[in-house]
Scaffold this motif. Sequence first.
Motif, short mmCIF file in Angstrom:
data_model
loop_
_atom_site.label_atom_id
_atom_site.label_comp_id
_atom_site.label_asym_id
_atom_site.label_seq_id
_atom_site.Cartn_x
_atom_site.Cartn_y
_atom_site.Cartn_z
N THR A 80 8.48 12.48 -6.34
CA THR A 80 7.49 11.50 -5.94
C THR A 80 8.00 10.10 -6.29
N GLU A 81 7.55 9.14 -5.52
CA GLU A 81 7.91 7.74 -5.75
C GLU A 81 6.76 6.87 -5.27
N ILE A 82 6.26 6.01 -6.16
CA ILE A 82 5.23 5.05 -5.76
C ILE A 82 5.95 3.87 -5.13
N LEU A 83 5.57 3.54 -3.91
CA LEU A 83 6.22 2.47 -3.15
C LEU A 83 5.52 1.13 -3.34
N SER A 84 4.18 1.16 -3.40
CA SER A 84 3.44 -0.09 -3.58
C SER A 84 2.02 0.20 -4.03
N GLN A 85 1.42 -0.82 -4.62
CA GLN A 85 0.00 -0.76 -4.96
C GLN A 85 -0.54 -2.16 -4.82
N GLU A 86 -1.71 -2.26 -4.17
CA GLU A 86 -2.31 -3.58 -3.99
C GLU A 86 -3.82 -3.47 -4.01
N LEU A 87 -4.44 -4.58 -4.30
CA LEU A 87 -5.89 -4.67 -4.33
C LEU A 87 -6.42 -4.64 -2.91
N PHE A 88 -7.45 -3.85 -2.68
CA PHE A 88 -8.18 -3.84 -1.40
C PHE A 88 -9.31 -4.86 -1.57
N VAL A 89 -9.50 -5.72 -0.63
CA VAL A 89 -10.55 -6.73 -0.74
C VAL A 89 -11.91 -6.06 -0.52
N THR A 90 -12.73 -6.01 -1.56
CA THR A 90 -13.98 -5.25 -1.50
C THR A 90 -14.98 -5.83 -0.50
N HIS A 91 -14.96 -7.15 -0.24
CA HIS A 91 -15.94 -7.69 0.71
C HIS A 91 -15.64 -7.27 2.15
N LEU A 92 -14.48 -6.67 2.40
CA LEU A 92 -14.17 -6.13 3.73
C LEU A 92 -14.64 -4.69 3.89
N LEU A 93 -15.16 -4.10 2.83
CA LEU A 93 -15.61 -2.71 2.86
C LEU A 93 -17.08 -2.63 3.25
#
Length: 190
Positions: A80-93
């Motif tokens: 396994t390899e984690i490629l990226s992690q980023e914040l999801f903008v909650t006001h778009l949910l």
Amino acid sequence: MEQQLQQGQELFGGAFSACLPPGSLDISEMRQVPDNQEAFAHPSTDQSVIIELLEYQASVPDENAARYHFEDIAGTSANTEILSQELFVTHLLALEGCSSAWHLTARQLVAKFNEEAKNEVTLHLALLRLPQYGTDLLLTFNNPTWIHPLSSSATHGTEVPPPHSQPPWTVEHFHTFVRSLRLLDPGIFG
């Protein structure tokens, strides 16, 4: 017409709704799925989307929670390899009350049905945290990017796709699924 029916697909007995990727097939109609999951498969690829209701991990900081749940899924696999992690903008949910949301992308070599042949799969995980309900919502898009020739998923060049087959899902389909998720009945949390 089929796509219109899936626009507001009810999940977990009507407690949630979401716009599923086009052509989604309910995996629970083919095999048993745990009560805390809803799982859908692409009709002609090995792609799938899964939504899981998991216990909120209060001791795990928001910025580490997606990695925590990914490592729980992946286990101790060295493939396994984690490629990226980023914040999801909650006001778009569409999901109200989400305290934080994260998108993690990883690559994993996995065997289907415990075969020796391993396929390369890119996983896109969205973690939506709902501490007020004691729940972490994990949405996963499994996207095979390379199929081992000896895998049961390999077509060996003998199968011809149907003329009107569904195109593969994209990350945009997954993001639409995540952004469209709505809680309709908080009673699901007990």
